[in-house]
Design an enzyme around this catalytic site. Structure first.
Site, PDB file in Angstrom:
ATOM      1  N   VAL A 139       0.857  -1.180   0.000  1.00 28.52           N
ATOM      2  CA  VAL A 139       0.000   0.000   0.000  1.00 28.52           C
ATOM      3  C   VAL A 139       0.891   1.227   0.000  1.00 28.52           C
ATOM      4  CG1 VAL A 139      -1.820   1.238   1.196  1.00 28.52           C
ATOM      5  CG2 VAL A 139      -1.773  -1.255   1.274  1.00 28.52           C
ATOM      6  N   LYS A 140       0.618   2.134  -0.921  1.00 29.28           N
ATOM      7  CA  LYS A 140       1.436   3.341  -1.034  1.00 29.28           C
ATOM      8  C   LYS A 140       0.886   4.438  -0.139  1.00 29.28           C
ATOM      9  CE  LYS A 140       3.203   4.430  -5.109  1.00 29.28           C
ATOM     10  NZ  LYS A 140       3.310   4.745  -6.569  1.00 29.28           N
ATOM     11  N   ILE A 141       1.755   4.962   0.713  1.00 28.33           N
ATOM     12  CA  ILE A 141       1.430   6.070   1.608  1.00 28.33           C
ATOM     13  C   ILE A 141       2.448   7.172   1.359  1.00 28.33           C
ATOM     14  CG2 ILE A 141       1.226   6.842   4.011  1.00 28.33           C
ATOM     15  CD1 ILE A 141      -0.882   4.882   3.532  1.00 28.33           C
TER      16      ILE A 141
END
Length: 943
Positions: A139-141
């Site tokens: 998941v890209k944060i």
């Protein structure tokens, strides 16, 4: 050897910065894995926008999803993206297994709209993780300040995180610490950490592009020659020093303690590796950044270039001192790398948000294509105002104001109590969950054999049901729906005679339960029902629609009502048509409520917070109304095909009561006859709702002429009247949007209460003294009495006859004004026809907008705008003596008394607000008095 594959020998993983369905389904990704050694994939909104918006690959999937239950653009994208991500994850799974979870990842980004919101980012990451359901998801944060605690928390929960938008060493250190802290917290909780992976995506080419711009701005300066060697060198130097720090971290005791427990290092990932400047090598940011334990994610063009002519050498760890000198020179020469990287984070968040806007717009476009005629289209012809409206739409888009509206952000308006009045945004979905209860109620009504349903209500409780009754008519096998919203004795008696009291269901509709009119109408018809069916059965003929805890709820329970349906206390009356206040009467008259709500939900999804402002029909309409209103075009003239003509009465209340306050607002003009372009001033905007199956040629021609003459025209087409519910929601969103642009709270109604207070004082006086306080006309002529306050009497300049008073009063109309005829007489077809003809003559002669309202009905509708809106109205109130009166059971006063008190209270507030107002009292022979008044107006206009 393939240079891409050779990178593996140097310890660097190759990931593809690109994804689309065709690549997955036709074996493209598998070939890249087999032939080029690709072991990962990254995605972002810009990539998905090009894939979905720039191809037809997703069209069939959109069709399937819409067919199985319509979704808004954000949910549609979510489904499309998750399908792609899951397929990519499965294709990459062998690499994940082979490398022990070091590689084989597919990245999916948390909405860029959440980049500055820690808790929302955490919640969204959890949702994506669960929805994708693959261990090789990252998941890209974003590595923003609010993103850091989100990263720490998610790592502690065992999610794999790709930290994106890193430009500076300090930001990288902060996210590295978050990774370590998350692992430490997870280990302390007894959870495994060997299965958790993360990369820190360090963006490179964007830094050089920003530095290049700063250098070029200093062309011609003395130090330009010293600056030029820095062009194309700063980003690589910056990345090299980040890698040095990474190596130092891996030697720290803190990291070694985690590594001993099986932790994987958070590798640096080089992102934004496509060369922007054509003067540089197209493989610059690959060749210069080759090093062990790193990842390079390349767009397809960069990957093709490196495969073709890339050279592999360990350059990441060479000439570190040279890298330090470059950054020192950058600082010495005032290029301020810290400011550049800080700006790039802000710009990066915006660029991804802009890309998300384009993405959702593309998805919405495909959705609309699939829906076709099931979704009411709208076009705006704004003439010279187009640029200003486009600017407002752009402002809403850039500021994410549509999302703020759906997030209940009160600062979008005045920052008062707006947030608590926005439950109407979700009411359609809530009502769909109530459909079975409504169907059960419908079946009960049909089985009981009722022939009539008489709704007793005012304003928002009555106007929506009236639109349903007038638009859809009697449904086979179901009772006829009648709507009574008057205290006029003759009108009440006419409705009583229209229904069979023994076979009538009464719906008492009142949100607060304290509104005078529904309460006394209930008292009257409850007594009539007791006479018709007996005191023991009367309650079973009544249904209440009211808010929980209201006085009406207590009355309904005490009187044994057949059913109590509850409204939502966080929905104002004028926004309540899609709640039980509209669906219960609709069900009673036999409408297919499930289908009606499903059709309406199509517009809800088009207007949702996930649909960008430039393609959001509610926001676009609201921007047009707000901007035009501020520009002086504040008379919203509603034209509707005959088959849906009653819609205007509902829209009239919504617009007037929502926007007309603190001296501002839009004045809705409903049911005004169409005229030639020459009779309209420059204060109009026309909204044309066209029923395509039943068009009116005269309306079409008139609107074409108005548009050609340069008047702003909004055109909305309905392929079928079944889609009318979409216009309830579109205009609710539009009105809320216009309110924000006007700078008012569109959910209160401060001036409606003022009239109620004066009315209550007068009825209380009647209860005490047996009569209303005495009043004296300032003139009586030809059987007509005239009343006004001192200021308005003075403005009539001593006029001493019917003709003189009328002429002087109408002479007060000027450009940009409107004339409102406020008739406290029975609302009959004949009276409507007479006043409609009269308003047309005033409009044609004075070139002003005209309104007609029947009291007390309009008090809960346009009355707010007349008293609280712009002081541009000239009012002619028309009252009469009732030929026959009706008693209100349990009260001393009669319905005639109430109506008279309402008229006087209404006029009193108009006078207090310094409105130009005149009251004309016709006496007991209403028709004769009305005829004399009309003649006087005609003489005044012709004189």
């Amino acid at each position: 050897m393939n240079p891409l594959k050779t990178l593996q020998d140097r310890g660097q993983s190759v990931w593809l910065d690109y994804v689309r369905r065709d690549l997955l389904e036709k074996g493209g990704l598998k070939r890249l894995i087999e032939e080029d050694g690709v072991v990962g994939v990254t995605s972002n909104p810009a990539i998905f926008e090009k894939a979905i918006g720039g191809s037809t690959e997703y069209d069939d999937a959109v069709k399937r999803l819409v067919a199985t239950g319509d979704l808004d653009a954000a949910d549609l994208f979510d489904r499309l993206a998750i399908d792609d991500i899951q397929e990519a994850a499965d294709i990459l799974r062998p690499a994940y297994d082979r490398t022990g979870g070091v590689d084989g990842y597919i990245s999916l980004e948390v909405s860029p709209y959440l980049a500055m919101n820690t808790e929302a980012s955490i919640a969204e990451a959890r949702r994506l993780w669960k929805s994708v359901g693959r261990p090789n998801l990252m998941v890209k944060i974003p590595g923003t300040e609010p993103g850091v605690p989100a990263i720490r928390q998610l790592i502690s929960e065992g999610l794999n995180i790709n930290v994106t938008l890193l430009f500076s060493l300090d930001a990288y250190k902060a996210v590295a610490d978050a990774y370590l802290s998350g692992l430490e917290a997870r280990a302390a909780a007894g959870q495994p950490i060997a299965n958790v992976a993360s990369v820190a995506s360090f963006f490179v080419s964007r830094i050089d592009s920003a530095i290049e711009k700063k250098i070029e701005k200093r062309k011609g300066e003395a130090d330009y020659a010293a600056l030029k060697p820095l062009d194309g060198a700063v980003a690589i130097a910056n990345a090299k020093l980040a890698y040095v720090w990474y190596q130092e971290l891996c030697e720290s005791a803190r990291w070694k303690a985690l590594a001993a427990k099986g932790a994987k290092p958070q590798r640096l990932l080089w992102a934004s590796t496509g060369t922007k400047n054509p003067a540089f090598s197209d493989v610059l940011y690959v060749e210069e950044l080759i090093g062990a334990d790193t990842v390079n994610t390349m767009p397809p063009a960069t990957m093709d270039a490196f495969r073709d002519h890339g050279k592999v050498a360990d350059k990441l760890t060479t000439d570190i001192e040279g890298a330090r000198r470059i950054l020192a020179e950058t600082d010495r020469l005032g290029l301020d790398l810290d400011a550049v990287t800080a700006s790039l984070v802000v710009d990066g968040v915006k660029l991804f948000a802009d890309a998300a806007d384009k993405l959702y717009a593309a998805v919405e476009s495909k959705r609309e294509t699939v829906l076709g005629s099931r979704l009411n289209p709208m076009t705006l012809s704004l003439g010279s105002h187009k640029e200003a409206v486009d600017a407002a739409v752009a402002d809403w888009l850039a500021g994410g104001k549509g999302r703020r509206l759906w997030a209940r952000d009160a600062s979008l308006w005045t920052g008062a109590d707006e947030a608590k009045w926005l439950a109407w945004l979700d009411i359609v979905a809530a009502q769909r969950a109530e459909v079975q209860a409504l169907k059960d109620f419908q079946a009960d009504i049909k089985a009981e054999g009722f022939t009539d349903v008489l709704l007793l209500g005012m304003g928002g409780s009555s106007l929506g049901p009236e639109v349903l009754a007038e638009t859809f008519g009697k449904q086979a096998g179901f009772p006829t729906l009648h709507v009574l919203d008057s205290t006029d004795p003759a009108q009440i008696k006419a409705f009583e005679e229209r229904v069979d009291l023994k076979r009538t269901l009464f719906i008492v509709s009142s949100k607060s339960g304290s509104t005078l009119e529904p309460n006394i109408l209930k008292q009257y018809f409850f007594a009539r029902a007791q006479e018709a069916v007996g005191a023991d059965k009367a309650g079973s003929r009544f249904v209440a629609v009211t808010d929980p805890g209201s006085k009406m709820e207590a009355v309904a329970k005490a009187d044994g009502f057949r059913h109590i349906f509850y409204g939502n206390a966080q929905i104002g009356g004028r926004y309540s048509v899609l709640s039980h206040f509209g669906t219960v009467p609709g069900a009673a008259m036999g409408l297919d409520i499930d289908a009606f709500l499903a059709d309406t939900e199509l517009m809800v999804h088009s207007c949702s917070g996930g649909v960008p402002a430039d393609v959001n029909p509610g926001i676009k309409l609201g921007c047009a109304l707000g901007v035009l209103g501020n520009a002086g075009r504040d008379k919203v003239t509603i034209i509707a095909s005959p088959g849906i003509a009653d819609y205007g009465a509902w829209a009239e209340q919504l617009i007037a009561e929502s926007t007309g306050k603190i001296g501002k607002g839009l004045i809705p003009v409903d049911s005004e006859p169409l005229g030639a372009p020459a009779v309209y001033g420059a204060d109009r905007v026309f909204a044309y709702l066209r029923l395509d199956k039943e068009p009116n040629a005269a309306q079409d021609a008139a609107m074409d002429a108005l548009e050609k003459a340069g008047q702003p025209v909004v055109r909305i087409s309905l392929s079928d009247r079944r889609y009318l519910g979409q216009e309830f929601f579109r205009w609710e969103v539009a009105t809320a949007t216009a309110g924000a642009i006007l700078g008012i709270n569109p959910f209160d109604q401060p001036d409606v209460e003022a009239s109620k207070i004066k009315t209550r004082a007068l009825t209380d006086a009647y209860e005490k003294d047996g009569s209303l306080p005495p009043e004296s006309p300032f003139l009586e002529d030809a059987g007509i009495k005239f009343f006004a306050d001192d200021a308005n009497v003075a403005a009539l300049k001593g006029a001493t006859s019917l003709d003189a008073v009328v002429a002087t009063h109408l002479a007060r109309l000027g450009a940009g004004d409107y004339c409102a005829l406020l008739a406290y007489i029975q609302r009959t077809p004949g009276h409507i026809e007479t006043l409609t003809a009269l308003r047309a003559k005033i409009r044609d002669a004075k070139k002003v907008a005209t309104c007609v309202g029947f009291g007390p009905r309009f008090l809960h509708s346009t009355g707010q705008a007349y008293k609280g809106g712009p002081n541009s109205g000239v009012f002619l109130q028309i009252t009469c003596d009732d030929a026959e009166d009706l008693a209100v059971p349990g009260q001393t006063y009669t319905f005639g008394t109430v109506k008279a008190a309402q008229a006087r209270g209404d006029f009193g507030v108009l006078a207090e607000r310094k409105r130009r107002a005149l009251r004309v009292h016709l006496g007991a022979d209403v028709d004769a008095g009305l005829k004399r008044l009309v003649a006087a107006v005609e003489r005044a206009l012709n004189g």
